[in-house]
Scaffold this active site. Sequence first.
Site: not given
Length: 195
Positions: A87-90, A128, A156, A158
């Site tokens: 995931c690009e956030h975490h 996603q 996920h 995260c």
Amino acid sequence: MPYKKLEEYNIQVTDDVKNRYKSIIEELGEDTTRDGLLKTPERAAKAMLFLTQGYHQDPVEVLKSAMFKESYNEMVIVKDIELYSLCEHHMLPFFGKAHIAYIPNGNIVGLSKLPRVVDIFARRLQVQERLTEGVLDCINDTLKPQGVAVVIEAYHMCMMMRGVQKQNSVTTTSGFRGQFEKIETRNEFLKLIGK
Ligand SMILES: Nc1nc2c(ncn2[C@@H]2O[C@H](COP(=O)(O)OP(=O)(O)OP(=O)(O)O)[C@@H](O)[C@H]2O)c(=O)[nH]1
Ligand SMILES: [Zn+2]
């Protein structure tokens, strides 16, 4: 970019990336001179380059390398394609399954190329939703089929290891083009993948 099979991909780890990982590990309070951690900056850098190798690969080339003229015009489904992404956030993993269907329009594609396309998009920093649309549009624009459908179900990390800490929630995303925009075709696909 030229098409390379994933196993032929030659990963180069620079000293700069290695040193940055070393600094991060030290900032976390660890001793990077102890035995178990000596090679960890290099291993971590290599792992991250492996997991993001999709930036160097061209999914269009992959599909074009195995397109064959055939008159078959029924639904082709490849289901339960396992996927691992970040995931690009975490920058934590999300993982699950992709299900792909298409209805040819003069051309079929080598079956293995569909999971390869999933891997190329999955091995990038992703959400996603964009992963789903990337796979969908790539197949639609390259193969130009009568229709294409993609469903992705993923867990996920995260949301599991941190944050809300929900262990059992599955996220489902889907996209449909062409014939699959018709409810009966879409339902046939969803039935065949067990949804
Ligand atoms: N839509 C979408 N969201 C994602 C995906 N992967 C992770 N996220 C979410 O991205 C969001 C980032 O929100 P922020 O509030 O900036 O980050 P955060 O403070 O770490 O959020 P929490 O996870 O709720 O603790 C979170 O809600 C994640 O659950 C994905 O593939 N798609
Ligand atoms: Zn996340």
